[in-house]
Design an enzyme around this catalytic site. Structure first.
Site, PDB file in Angstrom:
ATOM      1  N   ARG A  57       0.826  -1.204   0.000  1.00 46.61           N
ATOM      2  CA  ARG A  57       0.000   0.000   0.000  1.00 46.61           C
ATOM      3  C   ARG A  57       0.863   1.258   0.000  1.00 46.61           C
ATOM      4  O   ARG A  57       0.445   2.312  -0.481  1.00 46.61           O
ATOM      5  CB  ARG A  57      -0.957   0.005   1.201  1.00 46.61           C
ATOM      6  N   TYR A 110     -15.891  13.574 -18.021  1.00 48.80           N
ATOM      7  CA  TYR A 110     -16.323  12.178 -17.938  1.00 48.80           C
ATOM      8  C   TYR A 110     -17.431  12.068 -16.886  1.00 48.80           C
ATOM      9  O   TYR A 110     -17.399  12.751 -15.856  1.00 48.80           O
ATOM     10  CB  TYR A 110     -15.118  11.309 -17.570  1.00 48.80           C
ATOM     11  N   ASP A 182      -6.672  15.888 -17.435  1.00 50.26           N
ATOM     12  CA  ASP A 182      -6.848  14.462 -17.717  1.00 50.26           C
ATOM     13  C   ASP A 182      -6.370  14.221 -19.142  1.00 50.26           C
ATOM     14  O   ASP A 182      -6.968  14.697 -20.106  1.00 50.26           O
ATOM     15  CB  ASP A 182      -8.328  14.091 -17.560  1.00 50.26           C
ATOM     16  N   LYS A 207      -7.138   2.537 -20.110  1.00 45.20           N
ATOM     17  CA  LYS A 207      -7.396   2.779 -21.526  1.00 45.20           C
ATOM     18  C   LYS A 207      -6.138   2.497 -22.371  1.00 45.20           C
ATOM     19  O   LYS A 207      -5.654   1.381 -22.404  1.00 45.20           O
ATOM     20  CB  LYS A 207      -7.912   4.193 -21.710  1.00 45.20           C
TER      21      LYS A 207
END
Length: 401
Positions: A57, A110, A182, A207
């Site tokens: 983590r 988005y 973005d 993506k």
């Protein structure tokens, strides 16, 4: 620091982990925790006095290689990987904004980003104003004494509007605001916002970076002043951690990113030009087309138009849905950047979180269709689109007769 290698080389070699056994491919460190030889070693690592992994983590060698590669490609001091693109968006907004701050974002984002800024941020006392980032003066007019950040996508999901990043960055610096972009649609192979003065870049690595439709991931690239907050507040304390296996898959996918982005962009240009000539299509949104405002930025801000385009049909809502359902090679799915070509209907899918008024302000029509152009042969894609559009073409012919 920015890599001296060309991006096509850096996407394969940048940040490579020197594996002691000499493996060409970096190993997958599929371990939750890491062993210390002595208590003093663990203490030194927790205190930040000694480099080395502690707990995945907090950091993992495989994830760290992905982060180094992205930082070099985008030209920032470092990067932080997250478990999804939305985890990356949330990390930036929740990690860097405080109660009482004001965020200015673009009118079209988005769908899940829109939900986050419009529904979730106000719960934490963060004010949000949406403006059209094509209008720099509108952004300037929206700035308040408590404004802290500018957030935008370019090209925009789903209608491919393109904004001048250098102008946005100049405005942000003049008012001491954090600029965040973005860059998912472009990737660092086609656009590097840092070269335009942008402070922070984020990606849905799901993506194009991965490119194979089998990973959910996100990444934020930034300079040191913001990295420390992102790691401590957003990664360590909130815990949206990217798994080592998914990082390894992205590293593998990125080796072909330059080749894929070239093919996606060339094919998208062909498809966009075909659709622009089609009688059943009223408008095509693609930065590579003459007449699109983004065309002027290709060669300066952008290297190509990318692999996503959108179209509006001479149809109503039901006919647009029927067109999508008729396609066979284009798969109906709400992602992009895969080898497979994908199609989706934003008004009922990715941007269904917008109410009708917000969709109208954002420029998302009921007949807007988004296409992600894959790696198939263009002739096959055009044949599928032709048969899908045939009933609309026939209907228009009957109207004329």
């Amino acid at each position: 620091m920015a890599s001296k290698m060309h991006p096509e080389t850096a996407v394969i070699h940048a940040g490579h982990l020197q594996e002691p056994q000499g493996a060409l491919v970096s190993p997958l460190y599929q371990s939750a925790t890491f062993v210390f030889d002595r208590v003093e070693t663990g203490s030194a690592r927790f205190a930040g006095e000694q480099a080395g992994p502690i707990y995945t983590r907090l950091g993992n060698p495989t994830v760290a290689e992905f982060e180094r590669r992205m930082a070099e490609l985008e030209g920032y001091d470092g990067a932080v990987a997250f478990a999804s693109g939305m985890a990356a968006v949330s990390a930036v907004l929740l990690g860097l904004l405080d109660q009482g701050d004001h965020l200015i974002c673009n009118t079209c984002l988005y769908g899940c980003t829109h939900s986050l800024v419009s529904e979730q941020l106000p719960r934490f006392g963060i004010e949000v104003t949406a403006v059209d980032f094509a209008d720099i003066e509108a952004i300037r007019a929206a700035i308040r004494p408590n404004t802290r950040m500018l957030l935008l996508e370019t090209p925009v999901n789903p209608h491919l509007a393109v904004y001048d990043l250098a102008a946005v960055a100049t405005l942000a610096r003049a008012h001491q605001l954090i600029s965040v972009v973005d860059n998912t649609f472009m990737t660092p192979l086609l656009q590097q916002p840092k070269t335009q003065g942008i402070d922070i870049v984020l990606h849905s690595a799901t993506k194009y970076l991965n490119g194979h439709g089998d990973v959910i991931a996100g990444v934020v690239c930034a300079d040191q002043v913001h990295l420390e907050l992102l790691r401590s507040r957003s990664l360590k304390d909130i815990g949206g951690v990217l798994s080592p296996h998914d990082a390894w898959l992205i590293l593998r996918g990125m080796k072909t990113l330059a080749l894929r982005m070239e093919r996606h962009s060339v094919s998208a240009q062909v498809v966009a030009e075909f659709l622009q000539r089609h009688p059943a299509v009223t408008r095509v949104y693609y930065p590579g087309l003459d007449g699109h405002p983004g065309k002027a930025l290709i060669g300066t801000q952008m290297r190509a138009g990318g692999g996503v385009l959108a179209l509006e049909l001479k149809a109503d809502f039901e006919q647009a849905v029927a067109f999508v359902n008729r396609l066979s090679l284009f798969k109906i799915a709400v992602s992009l950047g895969d080898a497979e070509s994908l199609v989706q209907h934003p008004a009922s899918m990715t941007h269904a979180t917008y109410d009708s008024d917000d969709r109208a302000r954002a420029g998302i029509a009921d007949t807007l269709i988004r296409l992600s152009i894959g790696l198939e042969h263009c002739d096959d894609l055009l044949a599928d689109l032709t048969q899908g559009l045939a009933p609309l073409t026939a209907g228009l012919a009957q109207e004329v007769s």
